[in-house]
Enzyme design. Sequence first.
Site, PDB file in Angstrom:
ATOM      1  CE  LYS A 475      50.893  70.689  14.414  1.00 50.11           C
ATOM      2  NZ  LYS A 475      51.188  70.718  15.285  1.00 50.11           N
ATOM      3  CG  ASP A 533      52.999  71.716  -1.444  1.00 50.71           C
ATOM      4  OD1 ASP A 533      51.693  71.311  -1.575  1.00 50.71           O
ATOM      5  OD2 ASP A 533      54.107  70.854  -0.638  1.00 50.71           O
ATOM      6  CG  ASP A 547      57.370  73.818  13.884  1.00 49.63           C
ATOM      7  OD1 ASP A 547      56.548  74.019  13.601  1.00 49.63           O
ATOM      8  OD2 ASP A 547      58.299  73.001  13.658  1.00 49.63           O
ATOM      9  CD  GLU A 613      48.224  87.095  29.987  1.00 51.22           C
ATOM     10  OE1 GLU A 613      48.506  86.367  29.733  1.00 51.22           O
ATOM     11  OE2 GLU A 613      49.039  87.642  29.923  1.00 51.22           O
TER      12      GLU A 613
HETATM   13  C1  GLA Z   1      56.514  69.971  14.075  1.00 54.27           C
HETATM   14  C2  GLA Z   1      55.725  70.839  14.019  1.00 54.27           C
HETATM   15  C3  GLA Z   1      55.299  71.274  15.401  1.00 54.27           C
HETATM   16  C4  GLA Z   1      54.997  70.148  16.712  1.00 54.27           C
HETATM   17  C5  GLA Z   1      55.872  68.681  16.485  1.00 54.27           C
HETATM   18  C6  GLA Z   1      56.022  67.918  17.610  1.00 54.27           C
HETATM   19  O1  GLA Z   1      57.621  70.765  14.429  1.00 54.27           O
HETATM   20  O2  GLA Z   1      55.834  72.215  13.516  1.00 54.27           O
HETATM   21  O3  GLA Z   1      54.227  72.058  15.228  1.00 54.27           O
HETATM   22  O4  GLA Z   1      54.037  69.037  15.919  1.00 54.27           O
HETATM   23  O5  GLA Z   1      56.280  68.582  15.036  1.00 54.27           O
HETATM   24  O6  GLA Z   1      56.927  66.961  17.095  1.00 54.27           O
END
Ligand code: GLA
Length: 731
Positions: A475, A533, A547, A613
């Site tokens: 990521k 983008d 987020d 759940e």
């Molecule tokens: C960003 C990302 C989150 C997480 C934090 C970690 O805000 O979008 O998903 O990975 O950083 O610091």
Amino acid sequence: MSIQYDEAARLFHLKTKNSSYQMKADSVGTLLHLYYGEAVTSDMSYLIRYTDRAFSGNPYVQRNSRCYSLDILPQEYAGSGVGDYRLPAIQVIAENGSRSVDLTYEGCKIFRGREALTDLPYVRGGGEEETLEITLSDPVIGLRVLLYYTVFEEEDVIVRSAKIVNQSEKPIYLEKAASACIDFPCGRYDLMHFHGRHCMERQAERMTLPNGVASFGSRRGMSSHHSNPFVILCDKNCTENAGSCYGFMLMYSGNHLEEAERDQMGSVRMVAGIHPDGFSWLLNPGDSFQTPEAILSFSASGLNGLSGQYHRLLQKRVIPAKFQHTKRPVLINSWEAAYFDFNAEKILRFARSAKELGMEMLVLDDGWFGHRNDDTSSLGDWTVNEEKLGCSLKTLSEQIHALGLRFGLWFEPEMISEDSMLYQAHPDWALKDPDRKPTIGRNQMVLDMSRPEIVDYLFAAISAVLDHAQIEYIKWDFNRSVANFFSAGLPARRQGELAHRFILGTYRLLDRLLKRYPDLMIEGCAGGGGRFDAGMLFYCPQIWCSDDTDAIERLEIQRGTSYGYPVSAMGSHVSASPNHQTGRAVPLHTRGIVAQSGTFGYELSPEGLPDAEKKEIRNQIAAYHQYSDLIAQGRYYRLNELDSSEDFSAWMFVSEDQSEALVNLVMTHIRANGPLPFIKLCGLSAEKAYRLEGTDQVFSGAALMHGGYSFPLPFGDYAASQLHFLETTIE
Ligand code: GLA
């Protein structure tokens, strides 16, 4: 042939399956834009009218013809300072201080295929497309502009870019270089753009074009949460399913600007490219500058039609080929489950519980490196914090793989913490002005990606981690806007190049890593969706959308994103309820349906969940496996008009062969004795019959599309329904 050139008339006709684009070099060499819209066979030059307009002057060669003015005629790539007072596509400063650019037609070349760009992401050719290269020049300053148009006939897309070449003996400063510029004749247009903020990206806004200039862009060193590099110009009467619309998408992740000018006569000029604010590029004799690509598309079947064209193009020709048809693993991400508070033991417990629920990959988010236990330190020190973890990353990754899960890891390569070994060793690697304290964002500074030694350092540091442990996914985050655009590595006269060189450095790093690790899946991220983008999609088949993981807020974010970008690229997770960003409680079923329309995953603690759940999660994962192909590869339709007053949000997917459809509806507001949620389906075959799964009800496609479908009255907050239709034969 998708590009026709009538040499005698100097007329160009670019043809996609459903659209035509025409331009012409007139007798004095002005490259006039004639037409862009529904497919036509005629020469559209008749649209040009020569009219005497006061205060719109005439080029010297046309001094006896007051009806000829660059200020009135539709241009293909507008110069500046020579009588066209509308937005320029190009601006320069010559060595003597002159700022005028007067471009005239020099020649053209048509060839099959397209040339890959070397430093920038580009739309990948398939070999069958055709490219037109038009050369314009200004002999007075020795400037040449090569305009590129690649026609993707099947996809209804034209990709444009420009290359600016200094052919003089003297330096020229380039101050603006648009990727595309088009003039539309007088008409009644609306403009759509996608604005936002952290935790609320890509909000679609539609407005009547004002007289004057409407402009959208970013000066944040990133494409930004605040203004996506994508705008749509549409007819006033254009809806989701009918009417004409044009998309302009910049394939770029840095500072960008999209401008629309409605001029004195009601004509509209669209210009898109790198943001000229703060931009200046020194072209020494013989140097050239390549702009990013702009992806243009036209649809006569409304906004859903236009979105479909972008979705198909991005899936087929932009995201890395390896991931075009690859089913993405259901992941569990540690961020909202643990934030910075974890060790290997906790992560392994998550992994075990996640595996039992059917998840397929564990992603360890921020906090595994340096001495990072909050956001105040260690960015740049990409060494594993074994003390915190309690073991090596290699051991952790092996244990995760032994459970049958894949392993992913978070990085934020382009950043540096003041509290880091890297900053101690190289304080000049952070962007900052001499003698001025840097601007801090989320406690961090930004690395100077324009410097090759910094890209080399990051390549080595990230490779060392990837070589040490078994990691299938990373990521790639970017958690602040850039400021202090000053590089210790550039001379004063080149500081205006920094913002662009920065993003070129990022692209170079991504490119090098993917060449070394071709199977690696990189999910883009920038504090959520701050760099969603087409440039990033060239390297990252998916991008974390926001987020904000609140399913109800996500409806708007994912809907706004869908105008330009495919669902298969939208990172979307089921998170805890009440939601960590809004405190809102949303049923797990609804959270699952919203996250399913994206790259599906979870971002909550999988431990200690009640049995009900756990059962729901297993069902969600089974549904993801059942529908993932339909969702990722099918056609997507928004079923509400923008700003509709309905109390629900609805969208659907239809398989390419129209044999299957999945309809989703989420209530956003509940009312006592309210109207039944009612929708008309899209994209089905009118003649086919469809059975609603789980029932013996059979409907014709025509009935569902024209008569519609009403849902039973919902009860409770944020209820969701999902309908699956399968083609059947009527007995
Ligand atoms: C960003 C990302 C989150 C997480 C934090 C970690 O805000 O979008 O998903 O990975 O950083 O610091």
